[in-house]
Design a protein around this motif. Structure first.
Motif, short mmCIF file in Angstrom:
data_model
loop_
_atom_site.label_atom_id
_atom_site.label_comp_id
_atom_site.label_asym_id
_atom_site.label_seq_id
_atom_site.Cartn_x
_atom_site.Cartn_y
_atom_site.Cartn_z
N ALA A 19 0.78 -1.42 -0.11
CA ALA A 19 0.12 0.11 -0.04
C ALA A 19 0.87 1.09 -0.08
CB ALA A 19 -1.07 0.03 1.21
N TRP A 20 2.06 1.39 0.62
CA TRP A 20 2.95 2.47 0.72
C TRP A 20 3.54 2.89 -0.65
CZ3 TRP A 20 8.07 2.00 -0.16
CH2 TRP A 20 8.63 0.97 -0.15
N ARG A 21 3.69 1.78 -1.42
CA ARG A 21 4.10 1.96 -2.85
C ARG A 21 3.24 2.59 -3.79
NH1 ARG A 21 8.12 -3.10 -4.54
NH2 ARG A 21 9.70 -2.92 -2.85
N ILE A 22 1.90 2.03 -3.42
CA ILE A 22 1.02 2.54 -4.53
C ILE A 22 0.75 4.03 -3.99
CG2 ILE A 22 -1.79 2.18 -4.82
CD1 ILE A 22 -1.34 -0.82 -4.35
N CYS A 23 0.58 4.49 -2.58
CA CYS A 23 0.45 5.70 -2.22
C CYS A 23 1.53 6.58 -2.76
CB CYS A 23 0.39 5.75 -0.66
SG CYS A 23 -0.24 7.36 -0.03
N ASN A 24 2.81 6.11 -2.47
CA ASN A 24 3.79 6.91 -3.36
C ASN A 24 3.68 7.34 -4.52
OD1 ASN A 24 5.12 6.74 -0.82
ND2 ASN A 24 6.77 5.44 -1.60
N ALA A 25 3.34 6.28 -5.38
CA ALA A 25 3.01 6.67 -6.80
C ALA A 25 1.88 7.62 -7.11
CB ALA A 25 2.66 5.23 -7.49
N VAL A 26 0.83 7.43 -6.16
CA VAL A 26 -0.27 8.29 -6.36
C VAL A 26 0.01 9.79 -6.04
CG1 VAL A 26 -2.65 8.98 -5.67
CG2 VAL A 26 -1.95 6.69 -6.26
N VAL A 27 0.79 9.81 -4.96
CA VAL A 27 1.22 11.16 -4.55
C VAL A 27 2.08 11.95 -5.54
CG1 VAL A 27 2.69 12.39 -2.81
CG2 VAL A 27 1.16 10.86 -1.92
N TRP A 30 -2.77 8.74 2.25
CA TRP A 30 -3.77 8.83 1.61
C TRP A 30 -4.59 10.30 1.64
CZ3 TRP A 30 -3.79 5.90 -2.19
CH2 TRP A 30 -3.01 4.46 -2.30
N ILE A 31 -4.65 10.85 2.90
CA ILE A 31 -5.27 12.10 2.78
C ILE A 31 -4.52 13.16 2.01
CG2 ILE A 31 -5.99 13.97 4.42
CD1 ILE A 31 -6.40 11.71 6.61
N THR A 32 -3.27 12.95 1.89
CA THR A 32 -2.45 13.86 1.34
C THR A 32 -2.47 13.53 -0.03
OG1 THR A 32 -0.81 14.30 2.96
CG2 THR A 32 -0.29 14.87 0.74
N ALA A 33 -2.71 12.34 -0.60
CA ALA A 33 -2.79 11.85 -2.04
C ALA A 33 -4.04 12.24 -2.61
CB ALA A 33 -2.63 10.25 -1.85
N SER A 34 -5.45 12.18 -1.68
CA SER A 34 -6.42 12.53 -2.31
C SER A 34 -6.61 13.83 -2.38
CB SER A 34 -7.48 12.16 -1.05
OG SER A 34 -7.50 10.65 -0.73
N ALA A 35 -6.00 14.86 -1.43
CA ALA A 35 -6.11 16.18 -1.63
C ALA A 35 -5.43 16.64 -2.97
CB ALA A 35 -5.34 16.83 -0.57
N LEU A 36 -4.18 15.97 -3.11
CA LEU A 36 -3.29 16.38 -4.26
C LEU A 36 -4.06 16.06 -5.42
CD1 LEU A 36 0.20 15.32 -2.88
CD2 LEU A 36 -0.64 17.55 -3.38
N ILE A 37 -4.89 14.78 -5.63
CA ILE A 37 -5.66 14.64 -6.81
C ILE A 37 -6.59 15.53 -7.19
CG2 ILE A 37 -7.20 12.89 -7.58
CD1 ILE A 37 -5.70 10.70 -6.20
N ALA A 38 -7.30 15.93 -6.13
CA ALA A 38 -8.43 16.85 -5.98
C ALA A 38 -7.81 18.21 -6.57
CB ALA A 38 -9.26 17.23 -4.85
N LEU A 39 -6.76 18.61 -6.00
CA LEU A 39 -6.17 19.86 -6.54
C LEU A 39 -5.61 19.80 -8.01
CD1 LEU A 39 -3.97 20.78 -3.25
CD2 LEU A 39 -6.01 22.14 -4.39
N ALA A 40 -5.02 18.57 -8.40
CA ALA A 40 -4.73 18.52 -9.95
C ALA A 40 -6.00 18.55 -10.61
CB ALA A 40 -4.00 17.19 -10.12
#
Length: 206
Positions: A113-121, A174-184
Motif C-alpha cells: 500500500a505504501w508503494r501505491i500511495c507513493n505513486a499516486v502522490v 492517503w489524505i495527502t494523496a486525495s487532496a493532491l488528486i483533487a487539486l490536480a
C-alpha cells in the motif's frame, strides 16, 4: 459527449499502452531496485523499480495527455474544462496500476500500500504542476526530484515531512494523496490543462 471524447481520444489509447508496457517492466523488476548507499553507516535507501516506473508513467502521462487545440474544438468550452480535469484525475491514479503489477512479483503478504500511495502522490503532483510549467518540464523535474529525495534521505536525514515513504517504514499518506488528486483536477479544470505560458511552450515543441 464528454465520455466519448475521452474514450475515443488517441492520446488515451497511447497512454494506456504506455501503462501496460511499464506495468510489464514493473512486474519483471518487481523484486529489485536502485540502492543508494553513499553515507555508510547510515541505512541504505532502495528505490524500487516499480515505483520508478510509476514516476516515469506519470511524467509521460503529463506529456501524452496534454491538451491539443484541435481536440478542444470538438467540445464546448465548459466541456473542455471537464475533459481536462478528467484527464488529470485519470493520469494521477493510473500509474498505481504499474506499482500493483510490480507487487505481483513480491512474496505473498508483502506490504504494498505504501508503494501505491507513493505513486499516486508523485503523479498527482506532476499533474497539479503540469498546466503551469508544461508537461515535459514538470515530468523531467519530477524524475530528478524523486532521485534527489532518495539521495537526501541517505546522505542527510529522513525527510519525514515529505509524503513519500521509504523503507523500513510502511506509512501511507492517503489524505495527502486525495487532496493532491483533487487539486490536480481543479487546476486542469480552471486552465483546461494549460496556461497561456505553457501553451506557448507546447507550440514550440510541436
Amino acid at each position: 459527449m464528454i465520455l466519448r471524447v475521452i474514450l475515443t481520444s488517441r492520446r488515451v489509447v497511447i497512454y494506456l499502452a504506455t501503462i501496460v508496457l511499464l506495468s510489464a517492466v514493473s512486474w519483471l523488476l518487481g523484486k529489485t531496485g536502485i540502492l543508494i548507499n553513499l553515507a555508510f553507516p547510515r541505512p541504505q535507501i532502495r528505490l524500487p523499480y516499480p515505483e520508478i516506473c510509476a514516476v516515469l508513467g506519470g511524467a509521460l502521462g503529463a506529456v501524452i495527455l496534454r491538451p491539443r487545440f484541435w481536440e478542444w474544438d470538438r467540445v464546448a468550452s465548459g466541456r473542455a474544462s471537464i475533459v481536462a480535469a478528467a484527464f488529470a484525475l485519470f493520469g494521477s491514479v493510473a500509474p498505481a496500476v504499474i506499482v500493483t503489477a510490480g507487487a505481483l512479483a513480491l512474496p505473498a503478504g508483502s506490504p504494498v500500500a505504501w508503494r501505491i500511495c507513493n505513486a499516486v502522490v508523485m503523479c498527482a503532483v506532476i499533474f497539479l504542476c503540469s498546466p503551469y510549467l508544461g508537461g515535459a518540464v514538470t515530468g523531467a523535474a519530477a524524475i530528478v526530484l524523486y532521485f534527489a529525495h532518495g539521495l537526501v534521505n541517505n546522505l542527510w536525514h529522513n525527510l519525514s515531512f515529505v509524503p513519500i515513504t521509504r523503507l523500513p517504514n510502511h506509512n501511507t499518506h492517503w489524505i495527502t494523496a486525495s487532496a493532491l488528486i483533487a487539486l490536480a483536477g481543479i487546476a486542469h479544470y480552471r486552465t483546461r490543462g494549460a496556461t497561456a505560458w505553457s501553451q506557448r511552450m507546447f507550440a514550440r515543441d510541436e
